[in-house]
Motif scaffolding. Structure first.
Motif, PDB file in Angstrom:
ATOM      1  N   LEU A 164       0.831  -1.200   0.000  1.00  0.00           N
ATOM      2  CA  LEU A 164       0.000   0.000   0.000  1.00  0.00           C
ATOM      3  C   LEU A 164       0.872   1.258   0.000  1.00  0.00           C
ATOM      4  O   LEU A 164       0.580   2.228  -0.704  1.00  0.00           O
ATOM      5  N   ALA A 165       1.936   1.231   0.762  1.00  0.00           N
ATOM      6  CA  ALA A 165       2.869   2.354   0.781  1.00  0.00           C
ATOM      7  C   ALA A 165       3.496   2.547  -0.594  1.00  0.00           C
ATOM      8  O   ALA A 165       3.637   3.679  -1.072  1.00  0.00           O
ATOM      9  N   ASP A 166       3.854   1.443  -1.254  1.00  0.00           N
ATOM     10  CA  ASP A 166       4.425   1.513  -2.606  1.00  0.00           C
ATOM     11  C   ASP A 166       3.430   2.112  -3.591  1.00  0.00           C
ATOM     12  O   ASP A 166       3.779   2.964  -4.417  1.00  0.00           O
ATOM     13  N   ASP A 220       3.175   5.812  -2.993  1.00  0.00           N
ATOM     14  CA  ASP A 220       4.355   6.510  -3.520  1.00  0.00           C
ATOM     15  C   ASP A 220       4.304   6.620  -5.038  1.00  0.00           C
ATOM     16  O   ASP A 220       4.619   7.677  -5.601  1.00  0.00           O
ATOM     17  N   GLU A 221       3.910   5.550  -5.697  1.00  0.00           N
ATOM     18  CA  GLU A 221       3.824   5.554  -7.162  1.00  0.00           C
ATOM     19  C   GLU A 221       2.796   6.560  -7.666  1.00  0.00           C
ATOM     20  O   GLU A 221       2.946   7.113  -8.754  1.00  0.00           O
ATOM     21  N   SER A 222       1.765   6.801  -6.876  1.00  0.00           N
ATOM     22  CA  SER A 222       0.707   7.734  -7.287  1.00  0.00           C
ATOM     23  C   SER A 222       0.903   9.131  -6.702  1.00  0.00           C
ATOM     24  O   SER A 222       0.010   9.975  -6.807  1.00  0.00           O
ATOM     25  N   ASP A 223       2.068   9.366  -6.096  1.00  0.00           N
ATOM     26  CA  ASP A 223       2.368  10.664  -5.478  1.00  0.00           C
ATOM     27  C   ASP A 223       1.280  11.113  -4.506  1.00  0.00           C
ATOM     28  O   ASP A 223       0.856  12.271  -4.488  1.00  0.00           O
ATOM     29  N   VAL A 224       0.816  10.186  -3.675  1.00  0.00           N
ATOM     30  CA  VAL A 224      -0.222  10.478  -2.701  1.00  0.00           C
ATOM     31  C   VAL A 224       0.402  11.162  -1.481  1.00  0.00           C
ATOM     32  O   VAL A 224       1.449  10.740  -0.992  1.00  0.00           O
ATOM     33  N   ASN A 225      -0.252  12.213  -1.006  1.00  0.00           N
ATOM     34  CA  ASN A 225       0.162  12.898   0.208  1.00  0.00           C
ATOM     35  C   ASN A 225      -0.510  12.167   1.377  1.00  0.00           C
ATOM     36  O   ASN A 225      -1.650  12.459   1.741  1.00  0.00           O
ATOM     37  N   CYS A 226       0.190  11.199   1.953  1.00  0.00           N
ATOM     38  CA  CYS A 226      -0.387  10.374   3.020  1.00  0.00           C
ATOM     39  C   CYS A 226      -0.765  11.201   4.247  1.00  0.00           C
ATOM     40  O   CYS A 226      -1.770  10.913   4.904  1.00  0.00           O
TER      41      CYS A 226
END
Length: 135
Positions: free
Chosen positions: A108-110, A113-119
């Motif tokens: 999920l973290a990967d 990151d691939e989608s440039d999500v601001n967690c």
């Protein structure tokens, strides 16, 4: 709680810098680099606001300021009136960001990151929704 406070700070100009003392507020002792009065003024204002905020939070009695005419200074010292507007200080302290560690499955973290999500933003929004906080 008052919105504005004004206290006299005593600036001491020494070889190694500027020491600042608020006679009415023991423990509030900012300082600044030598010959940098502008920094000393900013540091005094910041320290005064944070100190008073702490006193408010602890329900400490905030003393009445001593009149300028009653402040005693020595050679090399200068009395300076420092004023703070507490609503802005209270908001800044209460709205500061704190770091929280959370755990996610690696996949999920990967994907995030691939989608440039601001967690952080997603977490803030989800937490406010969960707590039913309307911001």
């Amino acid at each position: 709680m008052k919105n504005r406070y004004s206290y006299i700070a005593v600036f001491s100009y020494d070889e190694d810098g500027i020491s600042i003392e608020f006679p009415d507020l023991p423990g509030c002792l900012p300082c600044a680099d030598k010959d940098n009065t502008e920094m000393a003024l900013a540091n005094a204002k910041e320290a005064l606001g944070v100190h008073l905020f702490g006193m408010e939070q602890d329900n400490d009695l905030i003393p009445e300021p001593t009149a300028l005419k009653d402040i005693v200074v020595n050679e090399g010292e200068v009395p300076v009136l420092i004023e703070v507007f507490m609503p802005a200080i209270r908001d800044r302290i209460k709205n500061r960001f704190v770091k929280k560690t959370l755990s996610l499955p690696a996949w999920l973290a990967d994907a995030a990151d691939e989608s440039d999500v601001n967690c952080s933003k997603i977490f803030q929004n989800a937490l406010m929704e969960y707590l039913q906080i309307d911001a």
